[in-house]
Design an enzyme around this catalytic site. Structure first.
Site, PDB file in Angstrom:
ATOM      1  N   HIS A  48     -48.750  -0.230  22.212  1.00  0.00           N
ATOM      2  CA  HIS A  48     -47.892  -0.198  21.023  1.00  0.00           C
ATOM      3  C   HIS A  48     -48.296  -1.313  20.067  1.00  0.00           C
ATOM      4  CE1 HIS A  48     -44.143   0.359  18.752  1.00  0.00           C
ATOM      5  NE2 HIS A  48     -44.042  -0.961  18.743  1.00  0.00           N
ATOM      6  N   ASP A  92     -49.322   5.518  28.833  1.00  0.00           N
ATOM      7  CA  ASP A  92     -50.247   4.889  27.881  1.00  0.00           C
ATOM      8  C   ASP A  92     -50.168   5.612  26.545  1.00  0.00           C
ATOM      9  OD1 ASP A  92     -52.244   3.300  26.775  1.00  0.00           O
ATOM     10  OD2 ASP A  92     -53.845   4.611  27.492  1.00  0.00           O
ATOM     11  N   GLU A  95     -46.395  -2.056  25.355  1.00  0.00           N
ATOM     12  CA  GLU A  95     -46.709  -3.006  24.306  1.00  0.00           C
ATOM     13  C   GLU A  95     -47.715  -4.029  24.836  1.00  0.00           C
ATOM     14  OE1 GLU A  95     -44.340  -5.164  20.637  1.00  0.00           O
ATOM     15  OE2 GLU A  95     -43.299  -4.835  22.517  1.00  0.00           O
TER      16      GLU A  95
END
Length: 747
Positions: free
Chosen positions: A670, A718, A727
């Site tokens: 992310h 993922d 993240e």
């Protein structure tokens, strides 16, 4: 839990002025269409468009002329509001779409049409490249009658034409089961084992009796054989597993595979060189996280970008940042520093523990028997400061330290000497968004005791490490640390609010006894002064058990002080007990590792994996590594080394959590600028970037739509939309930097 939130902003407030549509029929158990007029037979109503987009009918389709020169996806859009969504119900989003010229990326979202514009589902097809007809299913995480189907079209330099037809959001459909591709059932460290180190693998099998295994070299020749050890059902994955130990084989080589139960593992090396690369790559990560400076493409090919938040439009800049309304009457230059994670925020609390662990990577190399400080010396990291006769890792950490110092409240102001908790955008920004394109107002948030003590601790540590290279900076750092310490003593209970999570993570922490202990320890180690010695010895943290199943991180900093007191030379009374406590903690982590069929020193209560579990695993391994540095006992070294196997592929998902390392690795973390999954013109995260890893709470809507009911290690996906499992952050990579350097030193 990491206790931060980086939600995806679906559309800006601009869209709140869009055309209001007719009420929707309620969703029910039957398949019910939620979109009105998705076929555009006679009109485009009730679809709206932003004011810069011209829409109309064309051959029974809605076509929109999109202007060029917009910065963000949501700067140009079409959509429909007043969509009803039912929590827990599954929906099928489908549409036909084309773009002229071909190749444009559209962001199709289902989200909230009013503030805070949360996104519940999104996809980003590349039109006329990935096909013209698109179908997706997801589960709604909320009940709302204010939903929205939107197509975000902005972000292109050139004007283009978007056409769509047969738009449908069908409620009541059966969800598509998510089955991760876990590859071969033999799970190995996909990168490398050390020749003189443990070598373990895990076999997923229905068999209950031991099975034969064989290790093959790159030519396919069997070089050693053995039998598996049945382990039963592994609680962390729900799988029946066997263990494989091939540590007796010590010959270097590349392209080995392990064969068992008719399965062949992914390839791996027996060689230490990969860890020399990872030592550097994990630390090089920080340069591309820098704020306030151009990232040079010659230093990071493919990652060059203009400086972010320096006051060049559309940025507001970080050189003159005001407080939130009512917080203070001044502005500060808080430029520089590292972006905390995949967003554009900068946080003193998380910045503190990150800086400490990066600096401790270097400090360990100065004092440990296997340390080699030259490995992170001048020129090692290819950064702008390389060649200045200062170790590159110190130069990199200084970029963050100087930001932390700027966050201190000036003399003459209320709460002088304390540190502002954080600074970031007024509202959440969406993905993708390069730092230089961020148009949001930046704000300082209230000072906190925790932030002030993070500043005191890291600035004190910096004072001793930078003194050989820059006495003036060392003196400045120590003065700031003393001032912060005094301010924290005067204001011991100013806590960050858990509700202060709009535009950036809250990082709330209402227990700062550990932070006081850590700061006192660092000040003692740098000054030797009696006042800090006495505070350390009297603190209840000094004799507390700090090495729990979920170990140290930004909210639990006592171990940082304990580890440094145990390893940085000092004359603290009773220091032997401090060192014994670290070894005792390592013994418990080692017992946990041995009991875990996947071989990691991490077994959280109730099998509830924490936010950022991959760095928790690594930080527990740091304790093992420190016990080795203290005692020289090989069992701690081997435990620390074996931990890396889990991170690099020996896990239930058969994935390396480090970008660019292993045949299958996390690469869609992310992020607003490592966002290739959303924009082919942007890169994936750089090699050496650690993904957060399994998180049982799966807080983000995307993970919730895929991972409901997940068990332990399977609570990960993922995907760039999964901010709670995938993240990247500066503190997580700090744990990787520390452990990669340790493992490389053992080679």
């Amino acid at each position: 839990m990491k206790r931060r939130r980086t939600a995806l902003l679906s559309l800006t407030a601009l869209l709140a002025t869009a055309l209001t549509a007719l009420p929707s029929a309620p969703a029910g158990a039957e398949e019910i269409e939620q979109v009105r007029n998705g076929t555009f037979d006679t009109t485009t109503d009730p679809w709206w468009a932003t004011s810069n987009v011209t829409k109309g009918l064309s051959d029974g389709r809605l076509c929109a002329d999109v202007p060029g020169g917009t910065a963000n996806r949501w700067d140009a859009a079409v959509g429909q509001n007043d969509i009803t969504l039912v929590k827990g119900e599954s929906y099928r989003l489908s549409f036909q779409a084309t773009g002229t010229p071909a190749g444009h990326v559209v962001r199709a979202i289902v989200g909230l049409s009013v503030s805070p514009y949360d996104t519940y589902y999104e996809v980003t097809p590349q039109l006329s490249v990935s096909g013209d007809t698109y179908t997706y299913t997801f589960t709604s995480p909320v009940d709302t009658a204010q939903g929205q189907v939107g197509f975000q079209l902005g972000g292109s330099a050139d004007a283009w034409r978007f056409c769509m037809d047969d738009v449908s959001l069908l409620g009541g459909v059966a969800p598509e089961p998510y089955e991760p591709d876990t590859g071969p059932r033999v799970r190995v460290n996909q990168v490398a084992y050390l020749p003189a180190g443990p070598k373990n693998a895990t076999l997923v099998t229905d068999a209950t009796a031991k099975l034969p295994w064989a290790l093959k070299n790159a030519r396919g020749t069997v070089v050693t054989r053995g039998t598996t050890l049945p382990r039963g059902v592994d609680a962390s994955s729900g799988q029946n597993v066997h263990s494989i130990d091939f540590g007796a084989y010590r010959t270097k080589g590349k392209g080995f595979t392990l064969v068992a139960d008719g399965e062949t593992s992914r390839p791996f090396d027996i060689d230490a060189s990969a860890y020399e690369r990872l030592r550097l790559d994990s630390a090089k990560y920080y340069y591309t996280q820098r704020s306030g400076i151009e990232i040079r493409d010659d230093l990071r090919p493919g990652y060059g970008r203009r400086a972010g938040h320096v006051g060049v439009a559309p940025n507001r800049g970080d050189t003159d940042v005001p407080c939130q309304p009512g917080v203070c009457d001044y502005s500060l230059d808080v430029s520089g520093g590292w972006y905390d994670a995949g967003d554009h925020g900068k946080y003193v609390v998380n910045g503190g523990i990150s800086t400490w662990e990066v600096l401790s990577t270097y400090e360990r190399a100065l004092h440990a028997r296997t340390g080699d400080a030259s490995k992170l010396g001048d020129g090692s990291l290819a950064i702008p400061e390389s060649g200045n006769k200062v170790p590159d890792i110190l130069d990199e950490a200084r970029w963050e330290l100087e930001f932390l110092l700027r966050m201190q409240v000036p003399d003459g102001k209320p709460l002088a000497g304390m540190a502002h908790h954080k600074m970031h955008d007024e509202q959440w920004t969406g993905l993708p968004l390069l730092p230089g394109d961020d148009p949001q107002k930046r704000e300082l948030h209230p000072p906190s005791t925790a932030a002030t003590l993070n500043l005191a601790a890291t600035a004190a540590q910096a004072a001793r490490l930078y003194r050989p290279y820059d006495k003036a900076f060392a003196d400045t750092s120590l003065a700031a640390a003393r001032k912060a310490w005094s301010a924290a003593l005067a204001h011991p209970d100013r806590y960050a609010s858990d509700s202060d999570g709009v535009g950036g993570g809250a990082y709330a922490d209402s227990d700062v006894t550990d932070d006081f202990y850590w700061a006192a320890a660092e000040l003692y180690l740098s000054t030797g002064e009696k006042q800090f010695e006495e505070y350390v010895l009297k603190s209840p943290v000094h004799t507390a058990d700090l090495f729990k199943p979920v170990g140290f991180d930004w909210a639990r900093t006592g171990a940082a002080g304990r580890l440094d007191l145990a390893t940085v030379p000092n004359k603290l009374p009773g220091r032997d007990k401090v060192r014994q406590s670290v070894v005792g903690g390592a013994d418990r982590y080692l017992a946990t590792l041995k009991a875990q069929p996947y071989g990691m020193p991490y077994a959280p209560d109730g099998n509830t994996y924490d936010w950022g579990s991959s760095h928790q695993v690594l930080n527990n391994a740091v304790v093992l590594a420190t016990a080795y540095d203290i005692t020289g006992a090989s069992k701690y070294r081997d435990g620390a080394l074996q931990t890396m196997d889990y991170i690099l592929g020996r896990n239930a998902l058969n994935i390396s959590y480090v970008t660019g390392y292993g045949e299958v690795s996390s690469h869609n973390q992310h992020s607003r600028w490592y966002a290739r999954q959303l924009d082919p013109g942007l890169p994936n995260p750089p090699a050496g970037t650690l993904a957060g890893g399994p998180n049982s709470s799966i807080q983000d809507p995307y993970a919730q739509s895929k991972l409901q009911g997940c068990v332990g290690q399977f609570c990960y996906i993922d995907d760039i939309q999964s901010w709670s499992t995938n993240e990247h952050t500066i503190n997580w990579n700090a744990a990787l930097t520390r452990m990669a350097s340790f493992v490389a030193d053992q080679g």
